[in-house]
Design an enzyme around this catalytic site. Structure first.
Site, PDB file in Angstrom:
ATOM      1  N   ARG A 117       1.047  -1.317  -0.108  1.00 44.39           N
ATOM      2  CA  ARG A 117       0.239  -0.162  -0.053  1.00 44.39           C
ATOM      3  C   ARG A 117       0.934   1.264   0.163  1.00 44.39           C
ATOM      4  O   ARG A 117       0.461   2.220   0.536  1.00 44.39           O
ATOM      5  CB  ARG A 117      -0.941   0.101   0.999  1.00 44.39           C
ATOM      6  CG  ARG A 117      -2.247  -0.930   1.053  1.00 44.39           C
ATOM      7  CD  ARG A 117      -3.189  -0.376  -0.033  1.00 44.39           C
ATOM      8  NE  ARG A 117      -4.281  -1.120  -0.103  1.00 44.39           N
ATOM      9  CZ  ARG A 117      -5.454  -1.154   0.719  1.00 44.39           C
ATOM     10  NH1 ARG A 117      -5.599  -0.217   1.446  1.00 44.39           N
ATOM     11  NH2 ARG A 117      -6.312  -2.173   0.437  1.00 44.39           N
TER      12      ARG A 117
ATOM     13  N   ARG B  70      -3.062   6.788   0.879  1.00 45.68           N
ATOM     14  CA  ARG B  70      -3.604   8.097   1.507  1.00 45.68           C
ATOM     15  C   ARG B  70      -2.615   8.785   2.409  1.00 45.68           C
ATOM     16  O   ARG B  70      -2.893   9.953   2.874  1.00 45.68           O
ATOM     17  CB  ARG B  70      -4.961   7.830   2.277  1.00 45.68           C
ATOM     18  CG  ARG B  70      -6.019   7.701   1.330  1.00 45.68           C
ATOM     19  CD  ARG B  70      -7.164   7.293   2.128  1.00 45.68           C
ATOM     20  NE  ARG B  70      -6.861   5.864   2.507  1.00 45.68           N
ATOM     21  CZ  ARG B  70      -7.872   4.817   2.750  1.00 45.68           C
ATOM     22  NH1 ARG B  70      -9.029   5.259   3.240  1.00 45.68           N
ATOM     23  NH2 ARG B  70      -7.490   3.791   3.137  1.00 45.68           N
TER      24      ARG B  70
ATOM     25  N   ARG C 214      -5.889  11.729  -5.971  1.00 47.75           N
ATOM     26  CA  ARG C 214      -7.261  10.928  -5.760  1.00 47.75           C
ATOM     27  C   ARG C 214      -8.431  11.925  -6.035  1.00 47.75           C
ATOM     28  O   ARG C 214      -9.192  11.483  -6.507  1.00 47.75           O
ATOM     29  CB  ARG C 214      -7.015  10.531  -4.468  1.00 47.75           C
ATOM     30  CG  ARG C 214      -8.288  10.016  -3.893  1.00 47.75           C
ATOM     31  CD  ARG C 214      -8.826   8.405  -4.281  1.00 47.75           C
ATOM     32  NE  ARG C 214      -9.452   7.610  -3.353  1.00 47.75           N
ATOM     33  CZ  ARG C 214     -10.762   7.696  -3.279  1.00 47.75           C
ATOM     34  NH1 ARG C 214     -11.309   8.639  -3.967  1.00 47.75           N
ATOM     35  NH2 ARG C 214     -11.510   7.165  -2.394  1.00 47.75           N
TER      36      ARG C 214
ATOM     37  N   ASP D 234      -6.597  -2.695  -7.821  1.00 49.30           N
ATOM     38  CA  ASP D 234      -7.041  -3.164  -6.642  1.00 49.30           C
ATOM     39  C   ASP D 234      -7.546  -4.858  -6.963  1.00 49.30           C
ATOM     40  O   ASP D 234      -7.560  -5.024  -8.042  1.00 49.30           O
ATOM     41  CB  ASP D 234      -8.465  -2.467  -6.181  1.00 49.30           C
ATOM     42  CG  ASP D 234      -8.732  -3.014  -4.874  1.00 49.30           C
ATOM     43  OD1 ASP D 234      -8.284  -2.308  -3.660  1.00 49.30           O
ATOM     44  OD2 ASP D 234      -9.679  -3.962  -4.556  1.00 49.30           O
TER      45      ASP D 234
ATOM     46  N   TYR E 164     -14.853 -11.506  -0.384  1.00 53.46           N
ATOM     47  CA  TYR E 164     -15.746 -10.226  -0.781  1.00 53.46           C
ATOM     48  C   TYR E 164     -17.029 -10.244  -1.452  1.00 53.46           C
ATOM     49  O   TYR E 164     -18.037  -9.538  -1.290  1.00 53.46           O
ATOM     50  CB  TYR E 164     -14.665  -9.247  -1.322  1.00 53.46           C
ATOM     51  CG  TYR E 164     -13.624  -8.620  -0.265  1.00 53.46           C
ATOM     52  CD1 TYR E 164     -13.860  -7.451   0.624  1.00 53.46           C
ATOM     53  CD2 TYR E 164     -12.433  -9.153  -0.186  1.00 53.46           C
ATOM     54  CE1 TYR E 164     -13.036  -6.974   1.527  1.00 53.46           C
ATOM     55  CE2 TYR E 164     -11.336  -8.587   0.737  1.00 53.46           C
ATOM     56  CZ  TYR E 164     -11.830  -7.615   1.627  1.00 53.46           C
ATOM     57  OH  TYR E 164     -10.980  -7.348   2.371  1.00 53.46           O
TER      58      TYR E 164
HETATM   59  O1  CP3 Z   1       0.278   0.681  -3.384  1.00 54.42           O
HETATM   60  C1  CP3 Z   1      -0.234  -0.750  -3.383  1.00 54.42           C
HETATM   61  O2  CP3 Z   1      -0.060  -1.440  -2.579  1.00 54.42           O
HETATM   62  C2  CP3 Z   1      -0.784  -0.909  -4.722  1.00 54.42           C
HETATM   63  C3  CP3 Z   1      -2.470  -0.839  -4.620  1.00 54.42           C
HETATM   64  C4  CP3 Z   1      -3.390  -1.889  -3.971  1.00 54.42           C
HETATM   65  C5  CP3 Z   1      -4.504  -1.346  -3.415  1.00 54.42           C
HETATM   66  N1  CP3 Z   1      -5.309  -2.441  -2.994  1.00 54.42           N
HETATM   67  C6  CP3 Z   1      -5.050   0.199  -3.642  1.00 54.42           C
HETATM   68  C7  CP3 Z   1      -5.931   0.514  -2.728  1.00 54.42           C
HETATM   69  C8  CP3 Z   1      -3.155  -3.191  -3.505  1.00 54.42           C
HETATM   70  C9  CP3 Z   1      -2.177  -4.119  -3.813  1.00 54.42           C
HETATM   71  C10 CP3 Z   1      -4.446  -3.432  -2.925  1.00 54.42           C
HETATM   72  C11 CP3 Z   1      -4.807  -4.887  -2.656  1.00 54.42           C
HETATM   73  C12 CP3 Z   1      -6.143  -5.273  -1.738  1.00 54.42           C
HETATM   74  N2  CP3 Z   1      -7.143  -4.499  -1.941  1.00 54.42           N
HETATM   75  C13 CP3 Z   1      -6.260  -6.101  -0.698  1.00 54.42           C
HETATM   76  C14 CP3 Z   1      -5.093  -7.158  -0.453  1.00 54.42           C
HETATM   77  C15 CP3 Z   1      -4.044  -6.489   0.580  1.00 54.42           C
HETATM   78  C16 CP3 Z   1      -4.811  -5.994   1.892  1.00 54.42           C
HETATM   79  O3  CP3 Z   1      -4.582  -4.963   2.025  1.00 54.42           O
HETATM   80  O4  CP3 Z   1      -5.163  -7.099   2.617  1.00 54.42           O
HETATM   81  C17 CP3 Z   1      -7.665  -5.935  -0.193  1.00 54.42           C
HETATM   82  C18 CP3 Z   1      -8.315  -7.032   0.723  1.00 54.42           C
HETATM   83  C19 CP3 Z   1      -8.063  -5.180  -1.050  1.00 54.42           C
HETATM   84  C20 CP3 Z   1      -9.722  -4.382  -1.083  1.00 54.42           C
HETATM   85  C21 CP3 Z   1      -9.786  -3.354  -0.722  1.00 54.42           C
HETATM   86  N3  CP3 Z   1      -9.467  -2.029  -1.385  1.00 54.42           N
HETATM   87  C22 CP3 Z   1     -10.244  -2.684   0.480  1.00 54.42           C
HETATM   88  C23 CP3 Z   1     -10.736  -3.490   1.825  1.00 54.42           C
HETATM   89  C24 CP3 Z   1     -10.131  -1.384   0.686  1.00 54.42           C
HETATM   90  C25 CP3 Z   1     -10.707  -0.453   1.847  1.00 54.42           C
HETATM   91  C26 CP3 Z   1      -9.617  -0.142   2.834  1.00 54.42           C
HETATM   92  C27 CP3 Z   1      -8.905   1.079   2.544  1.00 54.42           C
HETATM   93  O5  CP3 Z   1      -7.745   0.739   2.761  1.00 54.42           O
HETATM   94  O6  CP3 Z   1      -9.325   1.989   2.208  1.00 54.42           O
HETATM   95  C28 CP3 Z   1      -9.700  -0.936  -0.727  1.00 54.42           C
HETATM   96  C29 CP3 Z   1      -9.366   0.434  -1.047  1.00 54.42           C
HETATM   97  C30 CP3 Z   1      -7.972   0.735  -1.627  1.00 54.42           C
HETATM   98  N4  CP3 Z   1      -7.314  -0.131  -2.320  1.00 54.42           N
HETATM   99  C31 CP3 Z   1      -7.367   2.095  -1.233  1.00 54.42           C
HETATM  100  C32 CP3 Z   1      -6.056   1.907  -2.051  1.00 54.42           C
HETATM  101  C33 CP3 Z   1      -4.887   2.830  -2.083  1.00 54.42           C
HETATM  102  C34 CP3 Z   1      -7.952   3.044  -0.629  1.00 54.42           C
HETATM  103  C35 CP3 Z   1      -8.575   3.971  -1.398  1.00 54.42           C
HETATM  104  C36 CP3 Z   1      -8.853   5.502  -1.435  1.00 54.42           C
HETATM  105  O7  CP3 Z   1      -7.795   6.186  -2.041  1.00 54.42           O
HETATM  106  O8  CP3 Z   1      -9.631   5.923  -0.489  1.00 54.42           O
END
Ligand code: CP3
Length: 351
Positions: free
Chosen positions: A33, A37, A46, A83, A159
């Site tokens: 990640r 943010r 964003r 994602d 999910y």
């Molecule tokens: O920088 C990186 O790691 C690359 C991008 C990346 C994202 N999601 C961007 C993201 C990667 C590799 C993921 C994987 C992901 N997404 C997983 C597996 C890894 C983990 O964290 O357990 C899962 C379960 C998801 C599903 C997901 N996407 C959730 C549960 C959420 C909400 C939680 C949160 O952090 O907001 C997201 C949103 C998400 N994916 C964001 C980002 C940067 C936040 C979105 C925003 O900008 O508001």
């Protein structure tokens, strides 16, 4: 330096050298990640993009946010900005993100619903993501590794079934128990869609891929074998049939004592370790098999100070005498100060 790297056949990207089982005196570093943010430059893009999915599917903006953390911190890897849930979207499921909460999908309530999911992913929908990979690749320096990714079938299915994140993955576990054949169908669809997705990322220029199995730890041993190990094994075998030698990092988060078995059966090139794992066990039973990555507690990165320094030292002491990629045990928390990331990097790199 470059010449030395080339002559041993492993290339000049430190992270790829580690995946080839090379020991690096200073481990390559990146963070799960890392585009997110906690970075003001991410928040600015964003906002411009509108929704999170608009950002994922806009190659110009997705390329920009993928590169931001690499530019700022000099990480050894860029991870594609996307994602894991774009695969259900490509399988025809509705997907949206609720601000401040997380992803939402239409839930799958029963066997009939599972069997109604379409088998073929809509590759046209995913095309902008491959375009992002191509653009990132063309802008990255020659020593930075580009990592693509997908979610593991089990985690993505949790999910899809619940329609959102759940504390215990009960909806998916219940449905897998009640309707194992229909659940197998959805897992098989996810395996095939993920193979195609990862193969196209590699074709577009990704150097390696990571399979995120965030909820692997919630499965008891028998189910872990059926819903985590076997699908991952098939995914990797099919991927390597299409892309021989494809480098794969597995992240069976929370799988602890089951990880050696996961490694032996799936054929991953490396494993990403969660924070809670016993480090002696991980060194002796996992790093003896494959290179390892990760393990730094994201809470201690957020805390900073002496607690962070001790964590960095403990992780380096545990793993840096073998092939190791420095990383967190899970994603960086959004309220982590940037100064703490800088402090961590200084300590790892010794400057
Ligand atoms: O920088 C990186 O790691 C690359 C991008 C990346 C994202 N999601 C961007 C993201 C990667 C590799 C993921 C994987 C992901 N997404 C997983 C597996 C890894 C983990 O964290 O357990 C899962 C379960 C998801 C599903 C997901 N996407 C959730 C549960 C959420 C909400 C939680 C949160 O952090 O907001 C997201 C949103 C998400 N994916 C964001 C980002 C940067 C936040 C979105 C925003 O900008 O508001």
């Amino acid at each position: 330096m470059e010449e030395a790297g080339k002559t041993d056949g492993l290339g000049i990207k430190p992270l790829l050298r580690v995946l080839g089982r090379q020991h690096e005196a200073v481990p390559p570093v990146w963070m799960m990640r890392q585009a997110g943010r906690y970075l003001p430059e991410y928040r600015a893009v964003r906002e411009k993009a509108g929704g999170f999915l608009d950002l994922c599917f806009n190659p110009t903006l997705a390329t920009e946010v993928t590169l931001q953390p690499v530019r700022r911190f000099g990480f050894d890897a860029a991870i594609l900005f996307s994602d894991i849930l774009v695969i259900p979207l490509a399988l025809g499921r509705k997907l949206w993100f609720v601000e401040g909460e997380g992803p939402r999908l239409e839930p799958l309530a029963d066997a009939e619903a599972l069997l109604s999911v379409r088998q073929e992913a809509d590759q046209k929908l995913l095309a902008p993501i491959y375009e992002t990979v191509r653009r990132v690749k063309s802008e990255l320096g020659s020593t930075t590794t580009l990592i693509g990714f997908c979610g593991a079938p089990w985690t993505v299915a949790t999910y899809m079934v619940a329609g959102q994140g759940t504390p215990d993955q009960a909806p998916a576990k219940n449905l897998a128990g009640q309707a194992p054949e229909a659940f197998q169908y959805i897992i098989d669809c996810l395996v095939d869609a993920s193979v195609d997705y990862l193969a196209r990322q590699l074709e577009a220029g990704a150097d390696a891929v990571q399979i995120f199995d965030t909820w692997a730890g919630s499965l008891p041993p028998q189910d872990f074998e059926r819903w985590c190990v076997q699908p991952t094994k098939r995914l990797i075998a099919k991927l390597r049939a299409r892309r021989p030698g494809a480098k794969v990092i597995g992240f069976p988060r929370g799988a602890g004592k089951n990880i050696p078995r996961y490694v032996d059966e799936t054929g991953v090139d490396a494993v990403s370790l969660e924070s809670g794992i016993d480090r002696g066990f991980a060194r002796e039973q996992i790093q003896s098999r494959v290179p390892v990555q990760g393990n730094v507690d994201p809470l201690l990165l957020r805390a900073g100070g002496g607690a962070l320094d001790r964590e960095v030292d403990d992780v380096l002491n545990a793993f840096s005498s073998g092939p190791f990629i420095f990383n967190l045990g899970h994603g960086i928390l959004p309220d982590t100060p940037i100064a703490h990331v800088e402090r961590m990097l200084k300590r790892v790199r010794g400057r």
